[in-house]
Design an enzyme around this catalytic site. Structure first.
Site, mmCIF file in Angstrom:
data_model
loop_
_atom_site.group_PDB
_atom_site.id
_atom_site.type_symbol
_atom_site.label_atom_id
_atom_site.label_comp_id
_atom_site.label_asym_id
_atom_site.label_seq_id
_atom_site.Cartn_x
_atom_site.Cartn_y
_atom_site.Cartn_z
ATOM 1 N N TYR A 1 -7.994 -7.366 27.531
ATOM 2 C CA TYR A 1 -9.426 -7.326 27.840
ATOM 3 C C TYR A 1 -9.660 -8.247 29.032
ATOM 4 O O TYR A 1 -9.106 -9.345 29.099
ATOM 5 C CB TYR A 1 -10.227 -7.832 26.630
ATOM 6 N N GLU B 1 -16.804 -5.210 32.729
ATOM 7 C CA GLU B 1 -15.903 -5.265 31.584
ATOM 8 C C GLU B 1 -14.814 -4.213 31.734
ATOM 9 O O GLU B 1 -15.113 -3.059 32.013
ATOM 10 C CB GLU B 1 -16.718 -5.005 30.315
#
Ligand code: ADP
Ligand code: MG
Length: 391
Positions: free
Chosen positions: A109, A198
């Site tokens: 991530y 993101e």
């Protein structure tokens, strides 16, 4: 303003952040053509909506043949996709993204958001990427590394080292690739006045390359004026219809899920009003700021938009007259009751400039359904009581 995954990936490409090859499609035929152009042998059919969690909701699927691309496109395009980010009503899928299937060895991530407490952008990274990052943040927050970057000095080598050491990336070549990617992402964030970026998952391939498999970006609305290329990516069909209509009339409107409609002026007063309603045991149905230039028409429009929500059981008008004069708002309320069927109790608290005149206007008009309040607490209490009674 938010954009679609396929648009975020176009921006990634400009900044040298690697992504799989893919092409957006608005019909099943287009999806099939795209799949042929990409060549396969594995494709991913991805719903394009302004919300995450698509994979778990059935909006991201792997195809091993052109026929499968067709079947999956037929299934996903036009479906109402419900994810943990769409709310129970879901979102209609109007666009697809057909993408090359990637060779996933690890799912990481990587994101950049503004940390308001630190007053700096923060790069967040985790080895626990994939579809359940919210659970990771909740259950094991220590697995998310946060590196704040002071915009005055920019992204430096030590920021990069903090990230790769934190993630346990030991291979020198991989470290270099990851740091380059993080630096590019930070640059993208700053140069485009983004609010958040993101990549989840950022994958590592069998060959040790990092590739952005997903992309989410939000931008500061107030800065869009200097980014026409990003503003051009706006997809009106993804935005809340009522919120859009309100903005056309210069009203700031955010719909919520409670039962008391709020009409106020100024964001601070809006927050205070919502808090007071909560304190009194009620729940706000929306946030509507009529701003400083409110007139009879905008107030009427405000009522119309608030009343579109069937959950609204009472409306609390809480205006502090400064630039906007209370008598204008009072006239607006009168106007509104003529233009719109105001079928719920309206609790009115008007204070400040020309408040006595406003009280006089409302008293003279003597409209059923309009209840005067003396102050914020009194108004909120009356609105909560009226909403309870209507149930
Ligand atoms: P969302 O976050 O909305 O669920 P993603 O784009 O992250 O959507 O896709 C969900 C999952 O599908 C990813 O975590 C990844 O495992 C898989 N996936 C997505 N794109 C690809 C791709 N191009 N190749 C292989 N797997 C993919
Ligand atoms: Mg994702």
């Amino acid at each position: 303003m938010n954009i679609h995954e396929y648009q975020a990936k176009q921006i990634f490409a400009k900044y040298g952040v690697p992504t799989p090859k893919g092409i957006m499609a608005e019909s099943v035929e287009q999806a099939v053509t795209n799949a042929k152009e990409l060549g396969g042998p594995i494709w991913v059919v991805k719903a394009q909506i302004h919300a995450g969690g698509r994979g778990l909701g059935g909006g991201v699927k792997l195809a091993k043949s052109i026929d499968e691309v067709r079947t999956l496109s037929e299934e996903i395009l036009g479906m109402t996709l419900v994810t943990h980010q769409t709310g129970p009503e879901g979102k209609l899928v109007q666009k697809l993204y057909i993408e090359d299937g990637a060779d996933i060895k690890d799912e990481l991530y990587l994101g950049v958001v503004l940390d308001r407490a630190r007053e700096m952008p923060v790069i967040m990274a985790s080895t626990e990427g994939g579809m359940a990052i919210e659970d990771v943040a909740h259950d094991t927050p220590e697995k998310i590394i946060k590196v704040a970057v002071d915009p005055a000095i920019g992204f430096q080598g030590f920021h990069g080292r903090e990230l790769v050491f934190g993630l346990g990336i030991t291979d020198k070549v991989e470290q270099g690739k990851f740091i380059k990617l993080a630096a590019a992402l930070y640059k993208l964030y700053l140069e485009n006045d983004a609010e958040m970026i993101e990549i989840n998952p950022l994958i590592k391939t069998g060959e040790g390359d990092f590739i952005a498999l997903d992309g989410k970006m939000g931008f500061d609305d107030s800065a869009l004026g200097r980014h026409p290329d990003i503003e051009a990516m706006r997809d009106i069909s993804e935005e809340d219809a009522d919120e859009r209509e309100a903005s056309e009339y210069g009203l700031s409107y955010v719909s919520l899920d409670g039962e008391i409609g709020c009409m106020v002026n100024g964001a601070g007063l809006a927050m205070g009003t919502m808090d007071t309603i909560n304190y009194m045991g009620g729940t706000p149905a929306n946030f509507l700021d009529v701003g400083g230039s409110a007139n009879a028409q905008t107030v009427a429009k405000g009522f119309e938009i608030i009343l579109k929500n069937p959950n609204v059981k009472a409306i609390f008008v809480n205006i502090f007259g400064g630039i906007v004069r209370c008598d204008r708002i009072a006239n607006g309320i009168l106007e509104a009751t003529k233009l719109v069927d105001v079928h719920v109790p309206v609790i009115v608290r008007l204070d400040g400039t020309n408040a006595p005149e406003a009280a006089e206007i409302l008293k003279k008009a003597n409209i059923a359904n309009v209840i005067a309040a003396t102050d914020l607490a009194d108004g909120a209490a009356k609105a909560v009581a009226a909403a309870k009674q209507a149930k």
